[in-house]
Each structure stands twice: as C-alpha cells, then as structure tokens.
Write a protein that holds these residues in place. Structure first.
Motif, PDB file in Angstrom:
ATOM      1  N   ASP A  70      24.951  39.847  43.104  1.00  0.00           N
ATOM      2  CA  ASP A  70      26.350  39.779  42.889  1.00  0.00           C
ATOM      3  C   ASP A  70      27.008  39.080  41.879  1.00  0.00           C
ATOM      4  OD1 ASP A  70      28.890  40.840  43.814  1.00  0.00           O
ATOM      5  OD2 ASP A  70      29.156  39.199  45.213  1.00  0.00           O
ATOM      6  N   GLU A  71      26.474  37.874  41.577  1.00  0.00           N
ATOM      7  CA  GLU A  71      27.174  37.214  40.381  1.00  0.00           C
ATOM      8  C   GLU A  71      26.817  38.130  39.236  1.00  0.00           C
ATOM      9  OE1 GLU A  71      26.275  32.970  40.217  1.00  0.00           O
ATOM     10  OE2 GLU A  71      27.782  32.564  41.908  1.00  0.00           O
ATOM     11  N   ARG A  72      25.702  38.090  39.091  1.00  0.00           N
ATOM     12  CA  ARG A  72      24.904  38.806  37.815  1.00  0.00           C
ATOM     13  C   ARG A  72      25.908  39.916  37.515  1.00  0.00           C
ATOM     14  NH1 ARG A  72      19.032  40.396  37.926  1.00  0.00           N
ATOM     15  NH2 ARG A  72      19.906  42.118  39.426  1.00  0.00           N
ATOM     16  N   ALA A  73      25.906  40.856  38.674  1.00  0.00           N
ATOM     17  CA  ALA A  73      26.534  42.148  38.616  1.00  0.00           C
ATOM     18  C   ALA A  73      28.152  41.946  38.090  1.00  0.00           C
ATOM     19  CB  ALA A  73      26.726  42.995  39.874  1.00  0.00           C
ATOM     20  N   LEU A  74      28.805  41.039  38.553  1.00  0.00           N
ATOM     21  CA  LEU A  74      29.997  40.593  38.207  1.00  0.00           C
ATOM     22  C   LEU A  74      30.131  40.187  36.846  1.00  0.00           C
ATOM     23  CD1 LEU A  74      32.909  41.246  39.930  1.00  0.00           C
ATOM     24  CD2 LEU A  74      32.957  38.849  40.179  1.00  0.00           C
ATOM     25  N   VAL A  80      34.477  28.591  37.773  1.00  0.00           N
ATOM     26  CA  VAL A  80      35.900  28.546  38.491  1.00  0.00           C
ATOM     27  C   VAL A  80      35.968  29.303  39.835  1.00  0.00           C
ATOM     28  CG1 VAL A  80      38.315  28.153  38.263  1.00  0.00           C
ATOM     29  CG2 VAL A  80      36.674  27.419  36.395  1.00  0.00           C
ATOM     30  N   HIS A  81      35.515  30.449  39.891  1.00  0.00           N
ATOM     31  CA  HIS A  81      35.704  31.121  41.081  1.00  0.00           C
ATOM     32  C   HIS A  81      34.673  31.748  41.397  1.00  0.00           C
ATOM     33  CE1 HIS A  81      40.232  30.692  40.599  1.00  0.00           C
ATOM     34  NE2 HIS A  81      40.012  31.225  39.425  1.00  0.00           N
ATOM     35  N   SER A  82      34.297  32.143  42.826  1.00  0.00           N
ATOM     36  CA  SER A  82      33.441  32.786  43.169  1.00  0.00           C
ATOM     37  C   SER A  82      33.569  34.352  42.964  1.00  0.00           C
ATOM     38  CB  SER A  82      33.203  32.791  44.743  1.00  0.00           C
ATOM     39  OG  SER A  82      34.270  33.372  45.308  1.00  0.00           O
ATOM     40  N   PRO A  83      32.475  35.378  43.141  1.00  0.00           N
ATOM     41  CA  PRO A  83      33.007  36.766  42.920  1.00  0.00           C
ATOM     42  C   PRO A  83      34.022  37.252  43.634  1.00  0.00           C
ATOM     43  CG  PRO A  83      30.624  36.296  42.777  1.00  0.00           C
ATOM     44  CD  PRO A  83      31.171  34.859  43.306  1.00  0.00           C
ATOM     45  N   TYR A  91      40.553  44.630  34.432  1.00  0.00           N
ATOM     46  CA  TYR A  91      39.644  44.755  35.507  1.00  0.00           C
ATOM     47  C   TYR A  91      40.176  45.482  36.701  1.00  0.00           C
ATOM     48  CZ  TYR A  91      37.418  40.658  32.956  1.00  0.00           C
ATOM     49  OH  TYR A  91      36.806  40.097  31.945  1.00  0.00           O
ATOM     50  N   LYS A  92      41.326  45.765  36.738  1.00  0.00           N
ATOM     51  CA  LYS A  92      41.877  46.799  37.780  1.00  0.00           C
ATOM     52  C   LYS A  92      40.981  48.095  38.076  1.00  0.00           C
ATOM     53  CE  LYS A  92      45.954  49.017  39.533  1.00  0.00           C
ATOM     54  NZ  LYS A  92      47.335  49.609  39.231  1.00  0.00           N
ATOM     55  N   ASP A  93      40.611  48.317  39.263  1.00  0.00           N
ATOM     56  CA  ASP A  93      39.684  49.228  39.741  1.00  0.00           C
ATOM     57  C   ASP A  93      38.239  49.155  39.305  1.00  0.00           C
ATOM     58  OD1 ASP A  93      41.954  50.520  40.859  1.00  0.00           O
ATOM     59  OD2 ASP A  93      42.340  51.585  39.011  1.00  0.00           O
ATOM     60  N   LYS A  94      38.122  47.948  38.628  1.00  0.00           N
ATOM     61  CA  LYS A  94      36.615  47.772  38.182  1.00  0.00           C
ATOM     62  C   LYS A  94      35.644  46.625  39.007  1.00  0.00           C
ATOM     63  CE  LYS A  94      37.404  48.956  33.139  1.00  0.00           C
ATOM     64  NZ  LYS A  94      37.300  48.476  31.831  1.00  0.00           N
ATOM     65  N   ILE A  96      30.184  43.047  34.448  1.00  0.00           N
ATOM     66  CA  ILE A  96      31.510  43.838  34.180  1.00  0.00           C
ATOM     67  C   ILE A  96      32.398  42.961  33.359  1.00  0.00           C
ATOM     68  CG2 ILE A  96      33.510  44.601  35.786  1.00  0.00           C
ATOM     69  CD1 ILE A  96      31.291  45.224  37.955  1.00  0.00           C
ATOM     70  N   LEU A  97      32.772  41.621  33.731  1.00  0.00           N
ATOM     71  CA  LEU A  97      33.323  40.800  33.413  1.00  0.00           C
ATOM     72  C   LEU A  97      33.548  40.523  31.715  1.00  0.00           C
ATOM     73  CD1 LEU A  97      33.264  38.065  35.916  1.00  0.00           C
ATOM     74  CD2 LEU A  97      35.213  39.353  35.585  1.00  0.00           C
ATOM     75  N   GLN A  98      32.110  40.496  31.363  1.00  0.00           N
ATOM     76  CA  GLN A  98      31.869  40.442  29.883  1.00  0.00           C
ATOM     77  C   GLN A  98      32.068  41.422  29.010  1.00  0.00           C
ATOM     78  OE1 GLN A  98      28.783  39.927  27.568  1.00  0.00           O
ATOM     79  NE2 GLN A  98      27.312  41.311  28.887  1.00  0.00           N
ATOM     80  N   ALA A  99      32.139  42.715  29.573  1.00  0.00           N
ATOM     81  CA  ALA A  99      32.137  43.910  28.799  1.00  0.00           C
ATOM     82  C   ALA A  99      33.969  44.229  28.538  1.00  0.00           C
ATOM     83  CB  ALA A  99      31.830  45.127  29.887  1.00  0.00           C
TER      84      ALA A  99
END
Length: 203
Positions: free
Chosen positions: A66-70, A91-94, A127-130, A73-76
């Motif tokens: 889950d961390e890897r998948a997020l 700093v934050h969990s997924p 990141y909205k809707d992503k 998305i974040l770094q894109a």
C-alpha cells in the motif's frame, strides 16, 4: 521492476537500508519509520519501487504494498519527486494522506518538510480523486524484526539519522512518550511520524 527485496539486513544508516539478496547488497532508501523497525542480521522483506534517472538507479523501499502504491501516485505529480513523496510517507501513513486530501487538510501537507502553503494547496488539487478514500489498510508485508530495542532508542536513532540534533531528538521522544505509553503494542512508525510533526511545529 524490482517488486520486493528479501533477505538479512546487512546495514542500516539513517534511512538507507542494505538488504543482502543472493550475496548482493541491495541499498534501499526507506522512510525513517521503516528503517527504524529493522535490525542488523535479521530477515526483512520490503516492497520496492525502482526510480530510473539519467544518472542514477535508486531503489525505494516500503513496509508494504500500500505504501509503495501510494508513493508511485504521489511522486507522479508535477513538482513532486521521489524524495518528497517518501517524505510525505515518512510524516503520514497512507490513510492519513488519503484523509488529508479528502478533507482538504493543508496543515497536514505543510507538516511535511519541503511543502509550503502554496504547494500544499496545489497538491490537494492534484491528488484529488487520485488517492482514494481511507480504507484502514492492513499492511501485508511489514518488515520482519526480532528482539527490538526499546522504542525510545529506536526513535532517537531514527531522528538523529534524519539530521536532527540529539537535543531535538530527546525533546521529541519526551513529547510522544504519553502516546507510546497509551499503546497496547508499541508502533515505532506511528511514534516517529508524531515526533516529526512535533519537530516541524517547533521550527
């Protein structure tokens, strides 16, 4: 694509973990919480994402899929590289990130080093809707560690490894001690995220 690495931990230096895989030491960039949960000589399994640049190949490691998948998305997002994406997960969990985006919580993003108010506003839109809604994910591949040191030592070492002064690390450990004592099972990763938020507010 290297989906995961598994083997004994050969070295831990700050947020860089070396895992021995088939006689080869794989250097993996991890969040401080993930690195703090690992022990030299003990087996570990880390979900990974390989980031390719013109002049480098960098392997980023995560406690679970889950961390890897997020992270991917974040770094894109425009203006967000892998280091900033990993800082967000430090700093934050997924699910905390999903909740922050879902509720438009700028303060949660500003708590991440390298994100100011203007950037936080842009990222909330990006990141909205992503990211999806928080779903209380249960990590399926937590790093394996045996005989952990006292949580305070782990936390202090992780903070110093991130570049904080020993005095700052001491103060952060003191600040999160009530939270640690309230936990039935000590979660060093959650305590580290809380300590980072405390330090960021103080700066």
């Amino acid at each position: 694509m290297i989906a995961f690495v598994q083997g004994p931990v050969a070295a831990v230096s700050g947020a860089v973990v070396v895992v021995e895989v088939g006689g080869v030491g794989m250097a993996v960039q991890c969040t401080p919480a993930t690195a703090a949960a690992l022990r030299l000589g003990e087996p570990a399994r880390l979900a990974t994402s390989l980031v390719v640049r013109e002049d480098s190949l960098t392997l980023y490691g995560f406690a679970d899929d889950d961390e890897r998948a997020l992270f991917e998305i974040l770094q894109a997002a425009p203006g967000v590289g892998p280091r900033l994406a990993q800082a967000m997960l430090g700093v934050h969990s997924p699910d905390e990130l999903r909740a922050a985006v879902a509720t438009g919580n700028e303060k949660a993003l500003i708590a991440v080093p390298g994100i100011g108010k203007a950037k936080a506003a842009k990222l909330l839109l990006e990141y909205k809707d992503k990211l999806g809604a928080p779903h209380g994910s249960v990590p399926a591949q937590k790093p394996i560690a045996a005989g952990p040191a006292p949580w305070s030592d782990q936390l202090h070492a992780a903070l110093v490894g991130l570049g904080y002064a020993p005095r700052e690390a001491d103060e952060a450990v003191t600040a999160v001690t009530p939270e640690a004592e309230a936990q039935a099972v000590t979660d060093v990763g959650a305590l580290l995220r809380a300590a980072l938020r405390t330090l960021n507010r103080a700066r």
